[in-house]
Design an enzyme around this catalytic site. Sequence first.
Site, PDB file in Angstrom:
ATOM      1  N   ASN A 133      14.599  -1.550   8.051  1.00 47.90           N
ATOM      2  CA  ASN A 133      13.898  -2.733   8.532  1.00 47.90           C
ATOM      3  C   ASN A 133      13.329  -2.421   9.921  1.00 47.90           C
ATOM      4  OD1 ASN A 133      13.311  -5.207   9.861  1.00 47.90           O
ATOM      5  ND2 ASN A 133      14.610  -6.288   8.393  1.00 47.90           N
ATOM      6  N   LYS A 134      12.003  -2.346   9.994  1.00 55.31           N
ATOM      7  CA  LYS A 134      11.349  -1.871  11.221  1.00 55.31           C
ATOM      8  C   LYS A 134      11.401  -2.868  12.371  1.00 55.31           C
ATOM      9  CE  LYS A 134       9.283  -0.109   8.052  1.00 55.31           C
ATOM     10  NZ  LYS A 134       9.659   0.385   6.707  1.00 55.31           N
TER      11      LYS A 134
ATOM     12  N   ARG B 109       0.832  -1.208   0.000  1.00 57.99           N
ATOM     13  CA  ARG B 109       0.000   0.000   0.000  1.00 57.99           C
ATOM     14  C   ARG B 109       0.860   1.249   0.000  1.00 57.99           C
ATOM     15  NH1 ARG B 109       2.642   1.900   3.312  1.00 57.99           N
ATOM     16  NH2 ARG B 109       2.710   1.498   5.551  1.00 57.99           N
TER      17      ARG B 109
ATOM     18  N   SER C  21       4.951  -1.449   2.797  1.00 58.78           N
ATOM     19  CA  SER C  21       4.281  -2.519   3.524  1.00 58.78           C
ATOM     20  C   SER C  21       4.476  -3.912   2.934  1.00 58.78           C
ATOM     21  CB  SER C  21       2.789  -2.185   3.571  1.00 58.78           C
ATOM     22  OG  SER C  21       2.292  -2.564   4.790  1.00 58.78           O
ATOM     23  N   SER C  22       5.710  -4.208   2.558  1.00 66.88           N
ATOM     24  CA  SER C  22       5.995  -5.564   2.096  1.00 66.88           C
ATOM     25  C   SER C  22       5.796  -6.550   3.241  1.00 66.88           C
ATOM     26  CB  SER C  22       7.419  -5.660   1.555  1.00 66.88           C
ATOM     27  OG  SER C  22       8.373  -5.562   2.593  1.00 66.88           O
TER      28      SER C  22
ATOM     29  N   ASP D   4      -1.890  -1.276   7.510  1.00 66.36           N
ATOM     30  CA  ASP D   4      -1.344  -2.016   6.370  1.00 66.36           C
ATOM     31  C   ASP D   4      -2.167  -3.262   6.077  1.00 66.36           C
ATOM     32  OD1 ASP D   4       0.525  -0.100   6.859  1.00 66.36           O
ATOM     33  OD2 ASP D   4       2.077  -1.459   7.564  1.00 66.36           O
TER      34      ASP D   4
ATOM     35  N   ASP E 259      -2.110   5.376  13.244  1.00 65.92           N
ATOM     36  CA  ASP E 259      -3.026   4.223  13.350  1.00 65.92           C
ATOM     37  C   ASP E 259      -2.892   3.573  14.727  1.00 65.92           C
ATOM     38  OD1 ASP E 259      -0.479   3.156  12.712  1.00 65.92           O
ATOM     39  OD2 ASP E 259      -1.276   1.621  11.346  1.00 65.92           O
TER      40      ASP E 259
ATOM     41  N   GLU F 190       0.276   9.566   8.983  1.00 63.06           N
ATOM     42  CA  GLU F 190       1.423   8.695   9.306  1.00 63.06           C
ATOM     43  C   GLU F 190       1.633   8.566  10.803  1.00 63.06           C
ATOM     44  OE1 GLU F 190       2.328   6.330   7.161  1.00 63.06           O
ATOM     45  OE2 GLU F 190       2.633   7.987   5.789  1.00 63.06           O
ATOM     46  N   HIS F 191       1.889   7.354  11.234  1.00 60.54           N
ATOM     47  CA  HIS F 191       2.156   7.049  12.647  1.00 60.54           C
ATOM     48  C   HIS F 191       0.999   7.472  13.544  1.00 60.54           C
ATOM     49  CE1 HIS F 191       6.280   5.530  12.400  1.00 60.54           C
ATOM     50  NE2 HIS F 191       6.470   6.411  11.431  1.00 60.54           N
TER      51      HIS F 191
HETATM   52  P1  ADP Z   1       8.044  -2.548   4.837  1.00 60.95           P
HETATM   53  O1  ADP Z   1       6.839  -3.196   5.459  1.00 60.95           O
HETATM   54  O2  ADP Z   1       7.993  -1.067   4.891  1.00 60.95           O
HETATM   55  O3  ADP Z   1       8.347  -3.053   3.474  1.00 60.95           O
HETATM   56  P2  ADP Z   1       9.418  -3.809   7.065  1.00 60.95           P
HETATM   57  O4  ADP Z   1      10.730  -3.462   7.682  1.00 60.95           O
HETATM   58  O5  ADP Z   1       8.214  -3.689   7.902  1.00 60.95           O
HETATM   59  O6  ADP Z   1       9.305  -2.919   5.742  1.00 60.95           O
HETATM   60  O7  ADP Z   1       9.457  -5.289   6.518  1.00 60.95           O
HETATM   61  C1  ADP Z   1      10.460  -5.719   5.626  1.00 60.95           C
HETATM   62  C2  ADP Z   1      10.630  -7.223   5.704  1.00 60.95           C
HETATM   63  O8  ADP Z   1       9.597  -7.891   4.949  1.00 60.95           O
HETATM   64  C3  ADP Z   1      11.903  -7.719   5.079  1.00 60.95           C
HETATM   65  O9  ADP Z   1      12.977  -7.636   5.984  1.00 60.95           O
HETATM   66  C4  ADP Z   1      11.572  -9.180   4.734  1.00 60.95           C
HETATM   67  O10 ADP Z   1      11.696 -10.016   5.856  1.00 60.95           O
HETATM   68  C5  ADP Z   1      10.106  -9.095   4.359  1.00 60.95           C
HETATM   69  N1  ADP Z   1       9.894  -9.009   2.888  1.00 60.95           N
HETATM   70  C6  ADP Z   1       8.702  -8.821   2.307  1.00 60.95           C
HETATM   71  N2  ADP Z   1       8.806  -8.805   0.963  1.00 60.95           N
HETATM   72  C7  ADP Z   1      10.089  -8.981   0.661  1.00 60.95           C
HETATM   73  C8  ADP Z   1      10.828  -9.030  -0.568  1.00 60.95           C
HETATM   74  N3  ADP Z   1      10.245  -8.913  -1.762  1.00 60.95           N
HETATM   75  N4  ADP Z   1      12.153  -9.190  -0.485  1.00 60.95           N
HETATM   76  C9  ADP Z   1      12.755  -9.309   0.700  1.00 60.95           C
HETATM   77  N5  ADP Z   1      12.111  -9.266   1.878  1.00 60.95           N
HETATM   78  C10 ADP Z   1      10.800  -9.108   1.883  1.00 60.95           C
HETATM   79  P1  NG1 Z   2       5.510   0.029   7.328  1.00 62.62           P
HETATM   80  O1  NG1 Z   2       6.360   1.144   6.915  1.00 62.62           O
HETATM   81  O2  NG1 Z   2       4.733  -0.492   6.165  1.00 62.62           O
HETATM   82  O3  NG1 Z   2       6.246  -1.100   7.991  1.00 62.62           O
HETATM   83  C1  NG1 Z   2       4.348   0.898   9.699  1.00 62.62           C
HETATM   84  C2  NG1 Z   2       3.211   0.203  10.455  1.00 62.62           C
HETATM   85  C3  NG1 Z   2       1.860   0.867  10.246  1.00 62.62           C
HETATM   86  C4  NG1 Z   2       1.927   2.362  10.468  1.00 62.62           C
HETATM   87  C5  NG1 Z   2       3.082   2.959   9.644  1.00 62.62           C
HETATM   88  C6  NG1 Z   2       3.289   4.428   9.909  1.00 62.62           C
HETATM   89  C7  NG1 Z   2       3.262  -2.212  10.853  1.00 62.62           C
HETATM   90  C8  NG1 Z   2       2.956  -3.543  10.303  1.00 62.62           C
HETATM   91  N1  NG1 Z   2       3.090  -1.175  10.032  1.00 62.62           N
HETATM   92  O4  NG1 Z   2       4.315   0.603   8.325  1.00 62.62           O
HETATM   93  O5  NG1 Z   2       0.887   0.281  11.117  1.00 62.62           O
HETATM   94  O6  NG1 Z   2       2.053   2.679  11.841  1.00 62.62           O
HETATM   95  O7  NG1 Z   2       4.305   2.298   9.912  1.00 62.62           O
HETATM   96  O8  NG1 Z   2       2.159   5.181   9.590  1.00 62.62           O
HETATM   97  O9  NG1 Z   2       3.646  -2.109  12.010  1.00 62.62           O
HETATM   98 MG    MG Z   3       6.173  -3.218   7.467  1.00 61.40          MG
END
Ligand code: ADP
Ligand code: NG1
Ligand code: MG
Length: 457
Positions: free
Chosen positions: A230-231, A44, A142-143, A187, A53, A50-51
Amino acid sequence: GKMAAHPPKTKILISANERLQSLKEAFEKKYGESPLFYARAPGRVNLIGEHIDYCGYAVLPMAIEQSILAAVTVNDETVIYLFFYRDFTVSSEDIKIDRNNPQWYYYFLCGVKGIQEHLGGDPLSGIKCVVDGSIPASSGLSSSSALVCCAALLTMEANHKSLNKVALAEISTKCERYIGTEGGGMDQSISFLAEEGTAKLIEFHPLRASDVRLPDGAVFVISNCCVEMNKAATSHFNIRVVECRIATKMLAKARGLDWARLLKLSEVQASLGASLEEMLRLVAEVLHPEPYSREEVCRVLGITAEQLSTDLLSPNTQHVTQFKLYQRARHVYGEAARVLRFKSVCDEAPSAGNAVQRLGDLMKQSHASCRDLYECSCPELDRLVEICLQSGAVGSRLTGAGWGGCAVSMVPTDRVEAFLTSVRELYYTPDPHRAALEKQSLFVSKPGGGAMVTAEL
Ligand code: ADP
Ligand code: NG1
Ligand code: MG
């Protein structure tokens, strides 16, 4: 109603879809059988909000076309065979999630575990699964949640069960927290509740989604600053969650509320029956801009250092010594108000001449608040947002958690080509690392559909 609906199940000609066809081939090569079905959950882009929810406030995202896609077969063993970048095999009777080591398969297992618990903990069917991801990872699109939601959906399907979208979103929100991040549900909610062609206002408690008609004459462009964050492997995200939780307690206590019971900034507002503007004034009255020490937090709340650690801090924020309560609370109440304004501009006058400009201004204010009050941007992302504005965007802001990742820009349709050329020249081409990633880092995005199950026609 629409939200009681279950995720769609379709039958399509797999060979007519390039991505499905190559996933099917990869599956056959790996496991020597054909997939029984496929599940897909989108990433998405959050347009504004932002921040907030996890503070209980409404947000305004839309699904993107990029998604996690998985091919699946079911077997009588109690084994989960996964392949994404590499193999991972685990017994479905012994699912453990290591929050100190957030590997991709733990996100998948979060989804499986969430469904397993919902179904009463009975053993699940074994599955074989090949996963494919097209969402840039760790970039605010939001992967992580797409992976969790896809795993939850395919686990339901593999066990011949079904649930409505709201229930799936709530389960996925809860179970992604097993990875350690204390997210709010935006997400997972949009991944299930999205519908093609419309952004959504997502509200919580109870979870619900309503269509937001975006103004005519403008499109949203995503650009990745190419810094990953990486969150789950860092504490930035949870530090903000904790700061908001402490600010909640401080504000509630100052107003004589039952502060020990309140967890979210929205609950203070609801208890007081105040407007967001009044909440902003309350923040200025009760909190000070200087960071709070642990000692001051304990003194004001009348709690011990031990209670602070166990009741208010998360496992990965035990080391934090300073809390910027005033800045974080101001961001949250201000951003919550901007979401409502954004929604009403879209409702009242989507085709009015100044709608695009007004929405753009709200996006700019949102970015400034994220950067200055919430401190969840980074120099590269700030620079990219500036470049986007210089290149013809009427509004631009970071999207997702931040500290890297993507910006979303609102660009008048007739200026899109010039915008893309300019951002390419100013941000991507000069840097070899960025130039190599440009194709998947700079693109126009239309509101996509939600998670679904597909099988061969
Ligand atoms: P975001 O949700 O913003 O993409 P996050 O830090 O919350 O970032 O999550 C990232 C994690 O999701 C990666 O460290 C991995 O474990 C997983 N992931 C999801 N899709 C992929 C992808 N296409 N390639 C690598 N890791 C992925
Ligand atoms: P991303 O950046 O997709 O990991 C995170 C939180 C959301 C929201 C946003 C900031 C998770 C799974 N996702 O998103 O709930 O707080 O940051 O708006 O914790
Ligand atoms: Mg995430």
